[in-house]
Write a protein that holds these residues in place. Structure first.
Motif, PDB file in Angstrom:
ATOM      1  N   ASP A  95       0.861  -1.181   0.000  1.00 42.05           N
ATOM      2  CA  ASP A  95       0.000   0.000   0.000  1.00 42.05           C
ATOM      3  C   ASP A  95       0.895   1.227   0.000  1.00 42.05           C
ATOM      4  O   ASP A  95       1.796   1.340   0.848  1.00 42.05           O
ATOM      5  CB  ASP A  95      -0.900   0.009   1.242  1.00 42.05           C
ATOM      6  N   LEU A  96       0.645   2.140  -0.922  1.00 45.69           N
ATOM      7  CA  LEU A  96       1.442   3.362  -0.983  1.00 45.69           C
ATOM      8  C   LEU A  96       1.112   4.247   0.208  1.00 45.69           C
ATOM      9  O   LEU A  96      -0.045   4.303   0.646  1.00 45.69           O
ATOM     10  CB  LEU A  96       1.137   4.123  -2.277  1.00 45.69           C
ATOM     11  N   ASN A  97       2.101   4.950   0.719  1.00 45.26           N
ATOM     12  CA  ASN A  97       1.857   5.891   1.818  1.00 45.26           C
ATOM     13  C   ASN A  97       0.868   6.951   1.369  1.00 45.26           C
ATOM     14  O   ASN A  97       0.846   7.329   0.187  1.00 45.26           O
ATOM     15  CB  ASN A  97       3.165   6.575   2.230  1.00 45.26           C
ATOM     16  N   SER A  98       0.080   7.448   2.323  1.00 46.91           N
ATOM     17  CA  SER A  98      -0.854   8.511   1.951  1.00 46.91           C
ATOM     18  C   SER A  98      -0.035   9.743   1.548  1.00 46.91           C
ATOM     19  O   SER A  98       1.061   9.977   2.074  1.00 46.91           O
ATOM     20  CB  SER A  98      -1.803   8.839   3.104  1.00 46.91           C
ATOM     21  N   GLY A  99      -0.540  10.479   0.588  1.00 49.95           N
ATOM     22  CA  GLY A  99       0.171  11.665   0.108  1.00 49.95           C
ATOM     23  C   GLY A  99       1.136  11.381  -1.030  1.00 49.95           C
ATOM     24  O   GLY A  99       1.740  12.300  -1.576  1.00 49.95           O
ATOM     25  N   THR A 100       1.297  10.097  -1.410  1.00 49.51           N
ATOM     26  CA  THR A 100       2.194   9.789  -2.532  1.00 49.51           C
ATOM     27  C   THR A 100       1.650  10.430  -3.810  1.00 49.51           C
ATOM     28  O   THR A 100       0.466  10.294  -4.116  1.00 49.51           O
ATOM     29  CB  THR A 100       2.284   8.248  -2.725  1.00 49.51           C
ATOM     30  N   ASP A 101       2.521  11.137  -4.537  1.00 43.46           N
ATOM     31  CA  ASP A 101       2.062  11.765  -5.781  1.00 43.46           C
ATOM     32  C   ASP A 101       2.639  11.011  -6.991  1.00 43.46           C
ATOM     33  O   ASP A 101       3.378  10.032  -6.837  1.00 43.46           O
ATOM     34  CB  ASP A 101       2.430  13.255  -5.808  1.00 43.46           C
ATOM     35  N   ALA A 102       2.292  11.508  -8.184  1.00 43.10           N
ATOM     36  CA  ALA A 102       2.700  10.801  -9.404  1.00 43.10           C
ATOM     37  C   ALA A 102       4.220  10.731  -9.513  1.00 43.10           C
ATOM     38  O   ALA A 102       4.770   9.711  -9.943  1.00 43.10           O
ATOM     39  CB  ALA A 102       2.102  11.491 -10.625  1.00 43.10           C
ATOM     40  N   GLY A 103       4.892  11.802  -9.112  1.00 41.42           N
ATOM     41  CA  GLY A 103       6.355  11.789  -9.163  1.00 41.42           C
ATOM     42  C   GLY A 103       6.922  10.705  -8.257  1.00 41.42           C
ATOM     43  O   GLY A 103       7.875  10.009  -8.619  1.00 41.42           O
ATOM     44  N   GLY A 104       6.335  10.561  -7.106  1.00 39.99           N
ATOM     45  CA  GLY A 104       6.782   9.526  -6.173  1.00 39.99           C
ATOM     46  C   GLY A 104       6.562   8.142  -6.744  1.00 39.99           C
ATOM     47  O   GLY A 104       7.432   7.262  -6.644  1.00 39.99           O
ATOM     48  N   ASP A 181      -6.961  -7.104  -1.834  1.00 40.15           N
ATOM     49  CA  ASP A 181      -6.623  -5.830  -2.490  1.00 40.15           C
ATOM     50  C   ASP A 181      -5.138  -5.465  -2.363  1.00 40.15           C
ATOM     51  O   ASP A 181      -4.302  -6.332  -2.153  1.00 40.15           O
ATOM     52  CB  ASP A 181      -7.532  -4.718  -1.950  1.00 40.15           C
ATOM     53  N   GLY A 182      -4.829  -4.179  -2.502  1.00 40.41           N
ATOM     54  CA  GLY A 182      -3.435  -3.719  -2.494  1.00 40.41           C
ATOM     55  C   GLY A 182      -3.211  -2.739  -3.636  1.00 40.41           C
ATOM     56  O   GLY A 182      -3.890  -2.805  -4.660  1.00 40.41           O
ATOM     57  N   ASP A 183      -2.248  -1.809  -3.442  1.00 40.34           N
ATOM     58  CA  ASP A 183      -1.968  -0.790  -4.459  1.00 40.34           C
ATOM     59  C   ASP A 183      -0.977  -1.280  -5.509  1.00 40.34           C
ATOM     60  O   ASP A 183      -1.087  -0.970  -6.681  1.00 40.34           O
ATOM     61  CB  ASP A 183      -1.372   0.475  -3.809  1.00 40.34           C
TER      62      ASP A 183
END
Ligand code: HEM
Length: 436
Positions: A95-104, A181-183
């Motif tokens: 799961d990606l950390n909250s606040g992860t953006d496209a660049g990340g 599930d999962g990101d």
């Protein structure tokens, strides 16, 4: 790992320039490697037996053949789908950390791609603190899958319509959130469990600044070399499992898995999808049923997996054949009758792995599923690859949820759907098309 994520990435990409690309026929490459490796096993064993005790202390033993067994990483499609399934697998959902953006997301995918490309070729990524552990690729593949959130962050317009949790199958499901599930999925397969441990460690170290592990599912098949190449796997019920599957020897893999079909479309060229169902198999109650009942439940025999209307594994099943009493030989509730294709597109690639966990201990603790005092905690990591899960997987699962004698002994306890992006060429990264 060093300090910042960017520094790690710069370092990590430096060492993958020499990684060869995956040719069109990945299967042939693997088989050739495997045959070579098999010959190597025979030669090595032969030498050891012939040499006897005097050679036991040899300072330079022959290199294990799995050191040479590389599945090319780069190519139009990711490895790990239509390449033969090695003995061991780890399915890791992050799961990606909250606040992860496209660049990340892009930085993460770049560095994971770079690590995966190196590890699959037996080369330690630059940041590897135990580089000696990376030297035996043993058919290692690393396959990336995207959950909904990657698309939501990077490019919602590209999200396939089918990328969402499956509908609930109320008659059979007992899903546990810990397996759903999962990101981002990392599917790692290898013929050496040790190789997997190290690859997992490397990739999770890379990913940890941006994500958390949601679940890990570990599965296995027979050990490499214990059966002839190409033999259909068996599951822990003892059944031959995987007979009716698309193949790379004709155009069926291309059509049903990669979507080169007049009624299907890949979500992106070279992409496909993966449905993972974690299915508990109650070996204790299965043990209480006799062999004819077990064979009747599936519609195939246990000896070689032949349909009850034939003698060889690959004989076509005759669903209309009747016995002397006028009943169909393959019962109305038999798994293969219910699962067999009812439309031109209902074909899926099943490439699953068995799991077998510690059984319930004396204090009643069972790690993942209540086994009611039994002596098994086992099942199947059921993996289904297809161009479109809604058109191909879902109707089959709906029929099986409605009626399937195998449901007597099986319970789905986890469910996840991922979009598998195309492969990439050297210098690129998995998922790059989302950013264009
Ligand atoms: C633990 C659960 C399951 C077990 C033990 C199991 C076992 C088997 C076995 C032994 C066969 C016959 C040989 C073969 O063709 O592979 C088979 C066939 C098949 N299974 Fe399953 N299966 C399970 C779950 C599922 C699920 C969840 C699906 C899809 C939703 C599925 C879809 C199929 C299909 C499409 C076939 C081939 C049918 C045909 O003959 O055309 N199975 N399975």
């Amino acid at each position: 790992m060093t300090g910042s994520f960017d520094e790690d990435y710069e370092n990590a990409t430096a060492d993958v320039e020499q990684v060869p690309a995956r040719p069109a026929s990945s299967r042939r490459t693997f088989v050739a490697g495997a045959l070579g490796a098999g010959a190597g096993v025979a030669a090595t064993l032969g030498t050891q037996y012939a040499a006897g005790a005097s050679e036991r202390n040899s300072p330079t033993p022959a290199a294990p053949p799995l050191q040479e067994a590389r599945v090319p990483f780069y190519g139009q499609r990711q490895a790990g789908v239509d390449t033969p399934a090695p003995s061991y697998a780890l399915f890791i959902a992050l799961d990606l950390n909250s606040g992860t953006d496209a660049g990340g997301v892009q930085r993460l995918l770049r560095v994971l791609t770079s690590d995966a490309a190196s590890l699959t070729q037996g080369t330690a990524p630059v940041v590897d603190q135990e580089p000696e552990l990376a030297t035996v690729p043993a058919h290692l593949t690393v396959t990336f899958g995207f959950g909904e959130r990657i698309f939501d962050i990077v490019n919602p317009a590209k999200k396939p319509a089918w990328l969402q949790p499956l509908p609930a199958f109320e008659k059979i499901d007992q899903l546990q959130d810990q397996w759903n599930d999962g990101d981002l999925l990392l599917q790692l397969c290898s013929s050496d469990r040790f190789t997997l441990a190290h690859a997992q460690r490397m990739l999770l170290k890379t990913a940890r600044s941006m994500s958390r592990v949601r679940w890990v599912q570990e599965g296995f098949r027979r050990a490499y070399g214990s059966e002839p190449n190409g033999q259909t796997m068996r599951n822990l019920f003892g059944q031959v499992d995987g007979t009716i599957n698309p193949s790379t020897l004709d155009d069926s893999m291309d059509r049903f898995v990669w979507g080169n079909h007049e009624e299907l479309e890949p979500w992106e060229p070279g992409g496909t999808s993966l449905v993972i169902r974690r299915i508990h198999m109650n070996l204790d109650t299965w043990a209480q049923s006799d062999r004819p009942a077990r064979e009747d439940a599936v519609g195939r025999n246990l000896t070689n997996g032949a349909p009850l209307t034939g003698t060889q594994e690959h004989d076509p099943a005759d669903l209309s054949a009747t016995n002397e009493l006028g009943f169909t030989v393959i019962a109305p509730y038999a798994h293969i009758r219910r699962a067999s294709a009812q439309s031109r597109v209902e074909r899926i690639l099943r490439r699953g792995y068995n799991y077998d966990l510690p059984v319930q201990n004396a204090s009643g603790f069972s790690e993942h599923f209540e086994t009611d005092g039994g002596v098994s905690n086992s099942g199947l990591i059921f993996c289904s690859y297809q161009a479109d899960p809604l058109l191909q997987f879902l109707p089959i699962q709906e029929r099986l949820a409605e009626l399937d004698m195998l449901n007597t002994w099986t319970v789905p306890i986890g469910s996840a759907v991922f979009a598998l992006p195309a492969g990439c060429e050297q210098g690129g990264f998995i998922g790059e098309n989302l950013f264009t």
